[in-house]
Write a protein that holds these residues in place. Structure first.
Motif, PDB file in Angstrom:
ATOM      1  N   ALA A 113      31.549  55.637   5.070  1.00 40.79           N
ATOM      2  CA  ALA A 113      31.048  56.901   5.516  1.00 40.79           C
ATOM      3  C   ALA A 113      30.960  57.401   3.361  1.00 40.79           C
ATOM      4  O   ALA A 113      29.959  58.171   4.086  1.00 40.79           O
ATOM      5  N   LEU A 114      31.708  57.668   3.241  1.00 40.14           N
ATOM      6  CA  LEU A 114      31.701  58.173   2.090  1.00 40.14           C
ATOM      7  C   LEU A 114      31.184  56.796   0.700  1.00 40.14           C
ATOM      8  O   LEU A 114      30.595  57.858  -0.430  1.00 40.14           O
ATOM      9  N   ALA A 115      30.747  55.512   1.190  1.00 43.27           N
ATOM     10  CA  ALA A 115      29.420  55.267   0.286  1.00 43.27           C
ATOM     11  C   ALA A 115      28.995  54.306   1.094  1.00 43.27           C
ATOM     12  O   ALA A 115      29.256  52.807   1.342  1.00 43.27           O
ATOM     13  N   PRO A 116      27.675  54.269   1.978  1.00 47.42           N
ATOM     14  CA  PRO A 116      27.211  53.392   2.676  1.00 47.42           C
ATOM     15  C   PRO A 116      26.265  52.264   1.924  1.00 47.42           C
ATOM     16  O   PRO A 116      26.732  51.183   1.946  1.00 47.42           O
ATOM     17  N   GLU A 117      26.135  52.329   0.534  1.00 52.61           N
ATOM     18  CA  GLU A 117      25.133  51.185  -0.048  1.00 52.61           C
ATOM     19  C   GLU A 117      26.572  49.958  -0.698  1.00 52.61           C
ATOM     20  O   GLU A 117      25.697  48.887  -0.685  1.00 52.61           O
ATOM     21  N   LEU A 118      27.713  50.035  -0.457  1.00 56.79           N
ATOM     22  CA  LEU A 118      28.795  49.437  -1.045  1.00 56.79           C
ATOM     23  C   LEU A 118      28.765  48.979  -0.073  1.00 56.79           C
ATOM     24  O   LEU A 118      28.993  48.947   1.527  1.00 56.79           O
ATOM     25  N   ASP A 119      28.801  46.936  -0.343  1.00 53.21           N
ATOM     26  CA  ASP A 119      29.858  46.175   0.949  1.00 53.21           C
ATOM     27  C   ASP A 119      31.191  46.033   1.072  1.00 53.21           C
ATOM     28  O   ASP A 119      32.184  45.854   0.313  1.00 53.21           O
ATOM     29  N   ILE A 120      31.694  45.992   2.165  1.00 56.61           N
ATOM     30  CA  ILE A 120      32.883  47.122   2.656  1.00 56.61           C
ATOM     31  C   ILE A 120      33.645  46.227   3.763  1.00 56.61           C
ATOM     32  O   ILE A 120      32.355  46.779   5.241  1.00 56.61           O
ATOM     33  N   ARG A 121      34.278  45.643   4.029  1.00 54.16           N
ATOM     34  CA  ARG A 121      34.164  44.691   5.093  1.00 54.16           C
ATOM     35  C   ARG A 121      36.181  44.925   5.770  1.00 54.16           C
ATOM     36  O   ARG A 121      36.876  44.202   4.982  1.00 54.16           O
ATOM     37  N   PRO A 122      36.045  44.911   6.971  1.00 55.27           N
ATOM     38  CA  PRO A 122      37.717  44.361   7.471  1.00 55.27           C
ATOM     39  C   PRO A 122      37.965  43.043   7.413  1.00 55.27           C
ATOM     40  O   PRO A 122      36.899  42.478   7.878  1.00 55.27           O
ATOM     41  N   THR A 123      38.868  42.845   7.866  1.00 52.05           N
ATOM     42  CA  THR A 123      39.151  41.378   7.738  1.00 52.05           C
ATOM     43  C   THR A 123      38.822  41.130   9.059  1.00 52.05           C
ATOM     44  O   THR A 123      38.849  39.872   9.546  1.00 52.05           O
ATOM     45  N   SER A 124      38.554  41.448  10.072  1.00 52.09           N
ATOM     46  CA  SER A 124      38.012  41.381  11.657  1.00 52.09           C
ATOM     47  C   SER A 124      36.283  40.772  11.351  1.00 52.09           C
ATOM     48  O   SER A 124      36.248  39.824  11.948  1.00 52.09           O
ATOM     49  N   ASP A 125      35.337  41.477  10.287  1.00 55.82           N
ATOM     50  CA  ASP A 125      34.279  40.922   9.565  1.00 55.82           C
ATOM     51  C   ASP A 125      34.968  40.455   8.736  1.00 55.82           C
ATOM     52  O   ASP A 125      34.117  41.116   7.965  1.00 55.82           O
ATOM     53  N   ALA A 126      35.596  39.865   7.575  1.00 56.05           N
ATOM     54  CA  ALA A 126      34.672  39.762   6.136  1.00 56.05           C
ATOM     55  C   ALA A 126      34.727  38.359   5.580  1.00 56.05           C
ATOM     56  O   ALA A 126      33.712  38.683   4.835  1.00 56.05           O
ATOM     57  N   GLY A 127      33.201  37.888   6.423  1.00 53.10           N
ATOM     58  CA  GLY A 127      32.388  37.392   6.138  1.00 53.10           C
ATOM     59  C   GLY A 127      33.219  36.463   4.939  1.00 53.10           C
ATOM     60  O   GLY A 127      33.858  35.202   5.188  1.00 53.10           O
ATOM     61  N   ASN A 128      32.189  36.020   3.971  1.00 50.89           N
ATOM     62  CA  ASN A 128      32.526  35.404   2.818  1.00 50.89           C
ATOM     63  C   ASN A 128      33.960  35.392   2.285  1.00 50.89           C
ATOM     64  O   ASN A 128      33.196  36.557   0.741  1.00 50.89           O
ATOM     65  N   LEU A 129      35.057  34.837   2.109  1.00 53.87           N
ATOM     66  CA  LEU A 129      35.930  35.406   1.435  1.00 53.87           C
ATOM     67  C   LEU A 129      35.902  34.866  -0.118  1.00 53.87           C
ATOM     68  O   LEU A 129      36.579  35.812  -1.252  1.00 53.87           O
TER      69      LEU A 129
END
Length: 311
Positions: free
Chosen positions: A24-40
């Motif tokens: 919410a502070l930086a919508p443009e950044l790629d921020i992921r929780p571990t439940s949706d981590a994607g490519n580590l």
């Protein structure tokens, strides 16, 4: 580049909640929780409180671990964290205020004779007892950094005599600041309350051993809101049995959660709280996002830790 959020323990923020607040502070950044981590392999920054075993090996391009708090001892000493990975911490005002208030709450608990009044009520006994005067009471603060300095000033402003102790010289108006190992026993002997807010370093681990505890004023209260490994807990139990100190308030322990079979749970001279003295991050969320931006831009980081010193 991506920032992975892995809080590391329960009963606080979930990974998803914290990631959402950061996003919410930086919508443009790629921020992921571990439940949706994607490519580590895309993760270059990790925001965590407890660095889990095996996690660094899963992040081959990790450059920065952002501690979601102040103490970084377990992170800088993590055996699988590569030496090139940088570590930053937070210096938020809100939890610092909360820790200072926590210490004050237990100082006032003693000053206003709360335990005695509660005992009188159980006996249906009307037993007036004069509160202790702050001007006749000495409060010591171990550690005069961001949090300790705030605690010392709060006690000072409420008219307590305040002594401060740190490894190196510090100056705080209205606080008698002392420093170095040789100065500590004498300081402890003068204090009615000792608020410990020290980091975990080789110099502070087990600092409050049987000898140092014996230096305390008989009947004094030791309040630990820093790191649990500051205190030799076996020595503390024995010291409390002798009345020096008279009481201990422990918000932290050498092993957390405190084991069910620990003698500290049932010792009459001990109050246990479950590491809750500083809870909310407040505006520090902005520093997490700012460090992510600075890492991307190759700029100096906020509150970077010297991994050799541990703070």
């Amino acid at each position: 580049m991506a920032l992975l959020v892995n809080v590391g323990f329960d009963n606080w923020y979930t990974d998803e909640e914290l990631a959402a607040e950061l996003k919410a502070l930086a919508p443009e950044l790629d921020i992921r929780p571990t439940s949706d981590a994607g490519n580590l392999a895309e993760v270059t920054m990790l925001a965590t409180t407890v660095l889990k075993d095996g996690l660094p090996e899963q992040l081959p391009n990790l450059q920065l671990v952002q501690k979601l708090g102040a103490g970084v001892d377990s992170i800088v000493a993590h055996p699988s964290l590569p030496p090139h990975v940088r570590v930053t911490r937070l210096k938020p005002n809100e939890p610092a205020h909360e820790i200072a208030e926590f210490c004050l709450a237990y100082v006032l608990h003693g000053q206003r004779n709360m335990a005695q009044h509660e005992a009188s009520q159980k006996r249906s006994a009307w037993e007036p007892l004069a509160p202790k005067r702050p001007t006749h009471t000495t409060v010591g603060v171990l550690g005069l950094g961001h949090i300790g300095g705030m605690t010392a000033k709060l006690m000072r402003d409420l008219r307590f005599r305040v002594l401060g102790w740190s490894r190196s010289p510090k100056e705080i108006e209205g606080v008698d600041c002392r420093h170095g190992a040789d100065a500590l026993p004498q300081m402890l002997s003068e204090c009615d309350y000792v608020c410990a807010i020290l980091p975990s370093t080789p110099a502070t681990r087990q600092l409050m051993n049987d000898g140092m505890l014996a230096s305390m004023k008989p009947g004094a209260t030791l309040i630990n809101a820093g790191r649990g490994d500051l205190i030799d807990e076996t020595a503390l139990a024995a010291a409390l049995d002798k009345g020096t100190p008279g009481r201990a308030v422990l918000d932290v322990a050498s092993q957390e959660p405190l084991p069910e079979d620990s003698l500290l749970w049932t010792h009459p001279g001990v109050t246990i709280t479950p590491h809750v003295s500083g809870w909310h991050l407040g505006d520090a969320m902005k520093d997490v996002v700012e460090n992510y931006r600075r890492l991307e831009a190759g700029k100096p980081l906020l509150h970077e830790v010297d991994r050799q010193r541990g703070y």
